[in-house]
Write a protein that holds these residues in place. Structure first.
Motif, PDB file in Angstrom:
ATOM      1  N   SER A  93       0.837  -1.205   0.000  1.00 19.49           N
ATOM      2  CA  SER A  93       0.000   0.000   0.000  1.00 19.49           C
ATOM      3  C   SER A  93       0.873   1.257   0.000  1.00 19.49           C
ATOM      4  O   SER A  93       0.525   2.259  -0.622  1.00 19.49           O
ATOM      5  CB  SER A  93      -0.973   0.003   1.181  1.00 19.49           C
ATOM      6  N   LEU A  94       2.021   1.200   0.666  1.00 20.46           N
ATOM      7  CA  LEU A  94       2.942   2.332   0.636  1.00 20.46           C
ATOM      8  C   LEU A  94       3.468   2.540  -0.781  1.00 20.46           C
ATOM      9  O   LEU A  94       3.519   3.672  -1.272  1.00 20.46           O
ATOM     10  CB  LEU A  94       4.105   2.113   1.599  1.00 20.46           C
ATOM     11  N   ALA A  95       3.845   1.461  -1.450  1.00 18.66           N
ATOM     12  CA  ALA A  95       4.353   1.553  -2.828  1.00 18.66           C
ATOM     13  C   ALA A  95       3.318   2.208  -3.737  1.00 18.66           C
ATOM     14  O   ALA A  95       3.650   3.087  -4.538  1.00 18.66           O
ATOM     15  CB  ALA A  95       4.724   0.164  -3.347  1.00 18.66           C
ATOM     16  N   ALA A  96       2.064   1.814  -3.605  1.00 17.07           N
ATOM     17  CA  ALA A  96       0.996   2.398  -4.430  1.00 17.07           C
ATOM     18  C   ALA A  96       0.816   3.878  -4.101  1.00 17.07           C
ATOM     19  O   ALA A  96       0.642   4.703  -4.996  1.00 17.07           O
ATOM     20  CB  ALA A  96      -0.308   1.630  -4.214  1.00 17.07           C
ATOM     21  N   HIS A  97       0.874   4.212  -2.822  1.00 20.70           N
ATOM     22  CA  HIS A  97       0.733   5.611  -2.406  1.00 20.70           C
ATOM     23  C   HIS A  97       1.864   6.470  -2.981  1.00 20.70           C
ATOM     24  O   HIS A  97       1.624   7.550  -3.515  1.00 20.70           O
ATOM     25  CB  HIS A  97       0.718   5.705  -0.877  1.00 20.70           C
ATOM     26  N   LEU A  98       3.088   5.986  -2.872  1.00 22.95           N
ATOM     27  CA  LEU A  98       4.237   6.743  -3.358  1.00 22.95           C
ATOM     28  C   LEU A  98       4.184   6.929  -4.871  1.00 22.95           C
ATOM     29  O   LEU A  98       4.527   7.993  -5.386  1.00 22.95           O
ATOM     30  CB  LEU A  98       5.539   6.057  -2.957  1.00 22.95           C
ATOM     31  N   ALA A  99       3.742   5.903  -5.575  1.00 23.17           N
ATOM     32  CA  ALA A  99       3.659   5.983  -7.038  1.00 23.17           C
ATOM     33  C   ALA A  99       2.654   7.037  -7.484  1.00 23.17           C
ATOM     34  O   ALA A  99       2.786   7.601  -8.572  1.00 23.17           O
ATOM     35  CB  ALA A  99       3.295   4.624  -7.616  1.00 23.17           C
ATOM     36  N   ALA A 100       1.664   7.320  -6.660  1.00 18.91           N
ATOM     37  CA  ALA A 100       0.623   8.288  -7.014  1.00 18.91           C
ATOM     38  C   ALA A 100       1.002   9.730  -6.671  1.00 18.91           C
ATOM     39  O   ALA A 100       0.302  10.657  -7.080  1.00 18.91           O
ATOM     40  CB  ALA A 100      -0.685   7.912  -6.311  1.00 18.91           C
ATOM     41  N   LEU A 101       2.080   9.911  -5.933  1.00 25.04           N
ATOM     42  CA  LEU A 101       2.471  11.263  -5.542  1.00 25.04           C
ATOM     43  C   LEU A 101       3.014  12.037  -6.739  1.00 25.04           C
ATOM     44  O   LEU A 101       3.706  11.471  -7.588  1.00 25.04           O
ATOM     45  CB  LEU A 101       3.523  11.222  -4.433  1.00 25.04           C
ATOM     46  N   PRO A 102       2.740  13.335  -6.795  1.00 25.86           N
ATOM     47  CA  PRO A 102       3.228  14.137  -7.923  1.00 25.86           C
ATOM     48  C   PRO A 102       4.673  14.623  -7.764  1.00 25.86           C
ATOM     49  O   PRO A 102       5.264  15.118  -8.710  1.00 25.86           O
ATOM     50  CB  PRO A 102       2.271  15.334  -7.934  1.00 25.86           C
ATOM     51  N   GLU A 103       5.251  14.466  -6.573  1.00 27.86           N
ATOM     52  CA  GLU A 103       6.590  15.006  -6.328  1.00 27.86           C
ATOM     53  C   GLU A 103       7.624  13.896  -6.179  1.00 27.86           C
ATOM     54  O   GLU A 103       7.287  12.737  -6.043  1.00 27.86           O
ATOM     55  CB  GLU A 103       6.596  15.886  -5.073  1.00 27.86           C
ATOM     56  N   ARG A 104       8.874  14.308  -6.165  1.00 25.03           N
ATOM     57  CA  ARG A 104      10.012  13.398  -5.990  1.00 25.03           C
ATOM     58  C   ARG A 104      10.013  12.886  -4.546  1.00 25.03           C
ATOM     59  O   ARG A 104       9.818  13.652  -3.603  1.00 25.03           O
ATOM     60  CB  ARG A 104      11.290  14.170  -6.306  1.00 25.03           C
ATOM     61  N   VAL A 105      10.266  11.587  -4.385  1.00 28.34           N
ATOM     62  CA  VAL A 105      10.243  10.929  -3.084  1.00 28.34           C
ATOM     63  C   VAL A 105      11.643  10.406  -2.753  1.00 28.34           C
ATOM     64  O   VAL A 105      12.285   9.760  -3.575  1.00 28.34           O
ATOM     65  CB  VAL A 105       9.237   9.753  -3.082  1.00 28.34           C
ATOM     66  N   TRP A 106      12.090  10.687  -1.532  1.00 23.54           N
ATOM     67  CA  TRP A 106      13.368  10.181  -1.047  1.00 23.54           C
ATOM     68  C   TRP A 106      13.122   9.088  -0.017  1.00 23.54           C
ATOM     69  O   TRP A 106      12.520   9.327   1.032  1.00 23.54           O
ATOM     70  CB  TRP A 106      14.173  11.311  -0.431  1.00 23.54           C
ATOM     71  N   VAL A 107      13.588   7.888  -0.309  1.00 24.49           N
ATOM     72  CA  VAL A 107      13.566   6.794   0.658  1.00 24.49           C
ATOM     73  C   VAL A 107      14.880   6.890   1.422  1.00 24.49           C
ATOM     74  O   VAL A 107      15.941   6.516   0.929  1.00 24.49           O
ATOM     75  CB  VAL A 107      13.394   5.429  -0.036  1.00 24.49           C
TER      76      VAL A 107
END
Length: 179
Positions: A93-107
């Motif tokens: 569910s986190l992966a799906a949430h992150l994929a839907a974000l419009p901005e760059r994500v830092w893990v």
């Protein structure tokens, strides 16, 4: 497509922290600018595991002010800095949430989260700073010491006179695997 990048320093022998979670071994390399300010300015959301969050929080002032930060934590977070939220869902569910974000994500880390998101097919880039240090033991870059199988395409390399090497890879499209 949202860029979801693991941007992290690792020792030459593959550790991101000492056994106690400390990253004090990186202090010897702090005199050099590796482009962190520019990288950080382009980030909209950060993601980290609970152990990484606790380590960062206890290292002093919260260094990610002004950014949204998701922390994987089943138990929630008391007295979190502004912008910090507990993520109680699973990695899928986190992966799906992150994929839907419009901005760059830092893990941000740690190794278990990075390996888990790789296994979910949720990372698009690995931006690794290989530091000229051998820790011998500690927290591995990838949980269990082995990343999930997959192909990487080299995007860029950079070296510094102090021996630090930056390796930036695109994670090739792959069918997600379970750890």
């Amino acid at each position: 497509m949202t860029v979801r990048v693991a941007y992290i320093a690792t020792s030459l022998d593959g550790f991101i922290a000492a056994e106690d979670g400390s990253v004090a071994w990186l202090e010897a390399f702090q005199a050099t600018d590796y482009g962190y300010g520019e990288f950080f300015a382009g980030i909209g959301t950060l993601v980290m595991g609970r152990a990484t969050y606790d380590q960062v929080l206890h290292s002093g002032a919260w260094p990610y002010a002004g950014k949204r930060c998701l922390v994987l934590s089943r138990r929630g977070i008391a007295h979190a800095p502004e912008g910090v939220e507990a993520w109680k869902g699973d990695l899928a569910s986190l992966a799906a949430h992150l994929a839907a974000l419009p901005e760059r994500v830092w893990v941000v880390g740690g190794g278990k989260l990075i390996a888990g998101l790789l296994a979910e097919g949720a990372l698009t880039e690995l931006d690794l700073f290989v530091m000229p240090a051998l820790l011998g033991r500690g927290v591995p870059l990838f949980a269990g010491g082995h990343p999930p199988p997959g192909r990487l395409n080299l995007l860029d390399t950079q070296t510094w006179p102090n021996g630090v090497v930056r390796l930036r890879y695109a994670v090739a499209e792959a069918t997600p695997t379970k750890l």
